[in-house]
Enzyme design. Structure first.
Site, PDB file in Angstrom:
ATOM      1  N   HIS A   1       0.830  -1.210   0.000  1.00  0.00           N
ATOM      2  CA  HIS A   1       0.000   0.000   0.000  1.00  0.00           C
ATOM      3  C   HIS A   1       0.865   1.260   0.000  1.00  0.00           C
ATOM      4  O   HIS A   1       1.274   1.731   1.053  1.00  0.00           O
ATOM      5  CB  HIS A   1      -0.902   0.008   1.230  1.00  0.00           C
ATOM      6  CG  HIS A   1      -1.788  -1.194   1.314  1.00  0.00           C
ATOM      7  ND1 HIS A   1      -1.338  -2.431   1.733  1.00  0.00           N
ATOM      8  CD2 HIS A   1      -3.107  -1.345   1.036  1.00  0.00           C
ATOM      9  CE1 HIS A   1      -2.338  -3.290   1.693  1.00  0.00           C
ATOM     10  NE2 HIS A   1      -3.424  -2.667   1.279  1.00  0.00           N
TER      11      HIS A   1
ATOM     12  N   HIS B   1      -4.057   3.339  -3.388  1.00  0.00           N
ATOM     13  CA  HIS B   1      -4.211   2.793  -2.034  1.00  0.00           C
ATOM     14  C   HIS B   1      -3.438   1.487  -1.826  1.00  0.00           C
ATOM     15  O   HIS B   1      -2.633   1.391  -0.914  1.00  0.00           O
ATOM     16  CB  HIS B   1      -5.704   2.551  -1.724  1.00  0.00           C
ATOM     17  CG  HIS B   1      -5.928   1.578  -0.622  1.00  0.00           C
ATOM     18  ND1 HIS B   1      -5.930   1.942   0.705  1.00  0.00           N
ATOM     19  CD2 HIS B   1      -6.097   0.222  -0.635  1.00  0.00           C
ATOM     20  CE1 HIS B   1      -6.112   0.869   1.454  1.00  0.00           C
ATOM     21  NE2 HIS B   1      -6.217  -0.181   0.664  1.00  0.00           N
TER      22      HIS B   1
ATOM     23  N   GLU C   1     -17.530  -4.116  24.908  1.00  0.00           N
ATOM     24  CA  GLU C   1     -16.704  -5.322  25.039  1.00  0.00           C
ATOM     25  C   GLU C   1     -15.501  -5.298  24.100  1.00  0.00           C
ATOM     26  O   GLU C   1     -14.393  -5.686  24.468  1.00  0.00           O
ATOM     27  CB  GLU C   1     -17.542  -6.589  24.769  1.00  0.00           C
ATOM     28  CG  GLU C   1     -18.655  -6.844  25.766  1.00  0.00           C
ATOM     29  CD  GLU C   1     -19.931  -6.069  25.465  1.00  0.00           C
ATOM     30  OE1 GLU C   1     -19.979  -5.359  24.430  1.00  0.00           O
ATOM     31  OE2 GLU C   1     -20.887  -6.163  26.253  1.00  0.00           O
TER      32      GLU C   1
ATOM     33  N   HIS D   1     -28.416 -15.322  25.400  1.00  0.00           N
ATOM     34  CA  HIS D   1     -27.348 -15.156  26.378  1.00  0.00           C
ATOM     35  C   HIS D   1     -26.608 -16.461  26.687  1.00  0.00           C
ATOM     36  O   HIS D   1     -25.654 -16.451  27.460  1.00  0.00           O
ATOM     37  CB  HIS D   1     -27.918 -14.576  27.675  1.00  0.00           C
ATOM     38  CG  HIS D   1     -28.173 -13.101  27.601  1.00  0.00           C
ATOM     39  ND1 HIS D   1     -28.868 -12.532  26.561  1.00  0.00           N
ATOM     40  CD2 HIS D   1     -27.805 -12.080  28.417  1.00  0.00           C
ATOM     41  CE1 HIS D   1     -28.930 -11.223  26.750  1.00  0.00           C
ATOM     42  NE2 HIS D   1     -28.283 -10.922  27.867  1.00  0.00           N
TER      43      HIS D   1
HETATM   44  C1  LIG Z   1     -11.445  -4.691   9.926  1.00  0.00           C
HETATM   45  C2  LIG Z   1     -10.887  -4.522   8.558  1.00  0.00           C
HETATM   46  N1  LIG Z   1     -11.730  -4.568   7.510  1.00  0.00           N
HETATM   47  C3  LIG Z   1     -11.257  -4.471   6.253  1.00  0.00           C
HETATM   48  C4  LIG Z   1      -9.925  -4.337   6.016  1.00  0.00           C
HETATM   49  C5  LIG Z   1      -9.384  -4.277   4.587  1.00  0.00           C
HETATM   50  N2  LIG Z   1      -8.953  -2.913   4.297  1.00  0.00           N
HETATM   51  C6  LIG Z   1      -7.663  -2.567   4.351  1.00  0.00           C
HETATM   52  S1  LIG Z   1      -7.440  -0.921   4.118  1.00  0.00           S
HETATM   53  C7  LIG Z   1      -9.094  -0.680   3.921  1.00  0.00           C
HETATM   54  C8  LIG Z   1      -9.706   0.682   3.756  1.00  0.00           C
HETATM   55  C9  LIG Z   1      -8.841   1.668   3.203  1.00  0.00           C
HETATM   56  O1  LIG Z   1      -9.322   2.953   3.420  1.00  0.00           O
HETATM   57  P1  LIG Z   1      -8.616   3.893   4.453  1.00  0.00           P
HETATM   58  O2  LIG Z   1      -8.759   3.323   5.802  1.00  0.00           O
HETATM   59  O3  LIG Z   1      -9.183   5.230   4.234  1.00  0.00           O
HETATM   60  O4  LIG Z   1      -7.099   3.835   4.087  1.00  0.00           O
HETATM   61  P2  LIG Z   1      -6.375   4.584   2.875  1.00  0.00           P
HETATM   62  O5  LIG Z   1      -7.155   4.292   1.640  1.00  0.00           O
HETATM   63  O6  LIG Z   1      -6.399   6.017   3.211  1.00  0.00           O
HETATM   64  O7  LIG Z   1      -5.018   3.996   2.835  1.00  0.00           O
HETATM   65  C10 LIG Z   1      -9.791  -1.868   4.004  1.00  0.00           C
HETATM   66  C11 LIG Z   1     -11.256  -1.996   3.844  1.00  0.00           C
HETATM   67  C12 LIG Z   1      -9.082  -4.292   7.141  1.00  0.00           C
HETATM   68  N3  LIG Z   1      -7.772  -4.176   7.023  1.00  0.00           N
HETATM   69  N4  LIG Z   1      -9.587  -4.366   8.395  1.00  0.00           N
END
Ligand SMILES: Cc1ncc(C[n+]2csc(CCOP(=O)(O)OP(=O)(O)O)c2C)c(N)n1
Length: 684
Positions: free
Chosen positions: A50, A281, A431, A493
């Site tokens: 990334h 990204h 939690e 529960h």
């Molecule tokens: C709980 C979770 N869900 C999904 C992902 C997969 N994932 C990695 S980065 C991302 C989103 C990227 O958007 P952002 O947080 O804005 O990061 P940027 O594009 O700015 O690098 C996702 C959905 C993850 N790492 N963790």
């Protein structure tokens, strides 16, 4: 996006549209460009990773690491360092670049060249157990910010106990849109705001982009207002303007609330065709685009090469903490010797071995003379009454079920914004945030956190428990109301699949003690398991004291032991856990009345049994004609003990709402049914 809100600090930058391919060079910081170049090169070489976040957040990180963060690359474990959490773990190259540039020995340029390769110090997401200098393992979005809250809370508690002279540091977290969209972030933010964790500073990489495209596809939250509503000091800055970032971070230093700085950035900053777009990204920019980006940033060095003057200025920034560290060493040395030894012991995670052994022995002695018929949740409180005074590092809590979980002893004072010396935390109904904050507390050091909630809500904690297991962190979850035995609250529960689901997590110890003695012993094992988390599944209903007491040994340490021997050669082995051990013992009596010799094995911990020496396992499992497992839960996982031709008395559906004794009868988890099944298998 929050373009219409007024700025608190500096300017609100205009949206930055992606420039055309032939865009002219842009003014940018050479130090930040070093991060960008390393991120581009490493992702390109791995053809995976990334680049967008490291390139976008490079200015934010540069200002933080060169002007504010207190750290010493030569002493990554320095107890009073500021903590930095990259909550958006997918941007790992940002962290690896920072560690390399500031001079940590763990991340060399060769390791950066081996980004995402087997055995490297630079895996896809930051793993704190692989790479020194990384505070916590991140990747699942939202966990990092909640870890940071736990770290900031741990800092406040340790400062309250040991004084500001030796404990006085900040916790910084860099979060992305994804971190702030995850539900756990709200739990963490609300909790931090409530506790006024003023030394917690969140840098929000406000780039308005996620994987699917513009954030506007799925979110329109004003994050600044959101944080403010949760009791934070929040501001907006241009995330590429070093002066504005410096001003905002300066302001955060003296805030009486936690601070969030929304740093407006451009993802993939510098890339003529991919900046500001989701295409930067999560994949390599490509050789052509890298070439254009280098030209645009005015970066002429070869791949993986940092010009000497830039590297040297980064290394100088890495040296900033040295004199501060040396001064701190003096402060530690000036502490009273006893206090210093205690601080050092706690930060190393070493137990007060004698105090623990004495406490366990004293409780066992009292149970020898006065046996107790307790629910194991009550047994837990009984054990805690002795453990809490013996182990000052134990910090308890509950997610709003204190009276049901029995995790607060009489002497425990609650922690609050005005007094962090308390040892009990009211986490609220959070939690997931609780479990992740506990991970942060353990990672900070000096604390062994334990929680309280119902076992069925382990699902709400699971992502954080999984990370604790992955990281090898000692956090202890007290999870009560562990079966249909909770009765009238009914199937919503009543856990049925949760023991199996927790046992499926590698490196997690799942204890289900059968009485007060086993509860105490399981507590001891959980405390002694320095490199792994534990769950103690405890009952609501009373149970007889069945376990023989051994003052000098811990029978649960083997995971299983024969709690009732057969009269003669056993034809039947009954294996049970927790509340079902008493049922198994009754069944043994019924079988004896029919002339069938049976033995009962209690299995307080599957993991310890299955990981133990094979000979011991074979000996305790034995090889009688009939093996029966009894547990008020699903069968999954039991075949490792009873074999796939073994009998199982337990649950294969959800429970129901009724008094618990009726439920055990209704679902056939009774001594009669166990004996009946054994006799049928024996053909008797
Ligand atoms: C709980 C979770 N869900 C999904 C992902 C997969 N994932 C990695 S980065 C991302 C989103 C990227 O958007 P952002 O947080 O804005 O990061 P940027 O594009 O700015 O690098 C996702 C959905 C993850 N790492 N963790």
């Amino acid at each position: 996006m929050s373009a219409n809100a007024s700025p608190t600090v500096a300017v609100t930058p205009a949206e930055r549209p992606a420039p055309p391919a032939e865009a002219p060079a842009i003014a940018s910081s050479p130090k930040a460009n070093a991060i960008r170049a390393l991120a581009m090169d490493a992702v390109e070489k791995a053809n995976s990773g990334h680049p967008g976040l490291p390139m976008g957040a490079a200015d934010v990180a540069t200002v933080l690491f060169t002007k504010f963060l207190k750290f010493d690359p030569a002493a990554p474990d320095w107890a009073d360092r500021d903590r930095f959490v990259l909550s958006a773990g997918h941007g790992s190259m940002l962290l690896y670049a920072l560690l390399y540039l500031t001079g940590y020995s763990s991340v060399t340029i060769d390791e950066i060249k081996r980004f995402r390769q087997l055995g490297s110090k630079t895996p896809g997401h930051p793993e704190n157990f692989i790479t020194t200098g990384i505070e916590t393992t991140t990747g699942p979005l939202g966990q990092g910010i909640a870890n940071a809250v736990g770290m900031a809370l741990a800092e406040r508690h340790m400062a309250a106990v040991f004084g500001n002279d030796v404990v006085d540091h900040k916790t910084y977290a860099l979060c992305s849109d994804g971190d702030l969209m995850e539900g756990i972030s709200q739990e963490a933010i609300a909790f931090a705001g409530h506790l006024k964790l003023s030394k917690l500073i969140v840098l929000f990489d406000d780039n308005g982009i996620s994987i699917d495209g513009a954030l506007s596809l799925s979110d329109s939250t004003d994050q600044v207002k959101r944080f403010e509503a949760s009791g934070w000091n929040a501001m907006r800055v241009d995330g590429h303007d070093h002066a504005a970032l410096t001003a905002a971070l300066d302001k955060a230093q003296t805030s009486d609330k936690p601070t969030m700085i929304a740093c407006k950035t451009t993802i993939g900053f510098g890339s003529p065709n991919k900046a500001g777009k989701s295409s930067s990204h999560g994949s390599a920019l490509g050789a052509d685009e890298i070439k254009l980006t280098r030209a645009r940033l005015g970066w002429t060095a070869a791949p993986f090469e940092i010009p000497a003057d830039i590297l040297s200025s980064w290394r100088k920034a890495g040296e900033r903490g040295k004199p501060v560290h040396a001064a701190w060493d003096k402060k530690l040395a000036a502490l009273d010797a006893g206090k210093r030894a205690e601080f050092t012991r706690r930060m190393k995670g070493e137990l007060p071995a004698k105090a623990l052994a004495d406490a366990v022995r004293a409780v066992k002695q009292s149970l020898t003379t006065t046996p107790k018929e307790f629910a194991t949740r009550t047994a837990c409180e009984f054990a805690l009454e002795s453990l809490i005074p013996a182990l000052p590092e134990m910090i308890g809590g509950s997610a709003d079920l204190t009276g049901s979980n029995n995790t607060r002893t009489k002497s425990m004072k609650a922690m609050s914004a005005s007094d962090f010396s308390g040892r009990f935390i009211h986490y609220g109904i959070r939690e997931h945030g609780m479990a992740a904050a506990m991970n942060g507390m353990t990672l900070h050091g000096g604390i062994i956190p334990y929680s309280g909630t119902f076992l069925v809500f382990s699902d709400y904690c699971r992502p954080a428990i999984r990370l604790a297991a992955l990281m090898g962190e000692r956090v202890i979850h007290i999870m009560t109301h562990d079966s249909i035995g909770l009765g009238e609250d009914g199937p919503t529960h009543q856990p049925v699949e949760h023991l199996a689901a927790l046992r499926a997590i590698p490196n997690l110890l799942v204890f289900r003690p059968c009485d007060v003695v086993e509860t105490l012993e399981c507590w001891q094992l959980a405390l002694e398991a320095k490199d792994r988390p534990s769950v103690l599944a405890l009952t609501r209903q009373n149970l007889p004291q069945l376990s023989p007491i051994s003052l000098d040994s811990n029978r649960c340490a083997a995971g299983a032991y024969e709690i009732a021997a057969a009269d003669g050669k056993a034809e039947v082995s009954i294996f049970a856990t927790g509340s079902e051990v008493a049922i198994a013992v009754e069944a043994k009596k019924l079988l004896a009345a029919k002339g069938v010799a049976a033995r009962v094995v209690s299995i307080p911990c599957f993991e310890l049994l299955l990981e133990g020496p094979e000979a011991a396992r074979r000996a305790v499992i034995g090889d009688p004609p009939v093996k029966i497992g009894v547990e008020a839960a699903v069968r999954m996982g039991w075949d490792a003990i009873i074999g796939n031709d073994g009998l199982f008395v337990g649950m294969d559906s959800f429970g129901a709402s009724a008094p618990f004794k009726e439920l055990y009868k209704h679902f056939g988890i009774t001594a009669d049914k166990v004996a009946e099944a054994a006799l049928q298998k024996l053909g008797k």
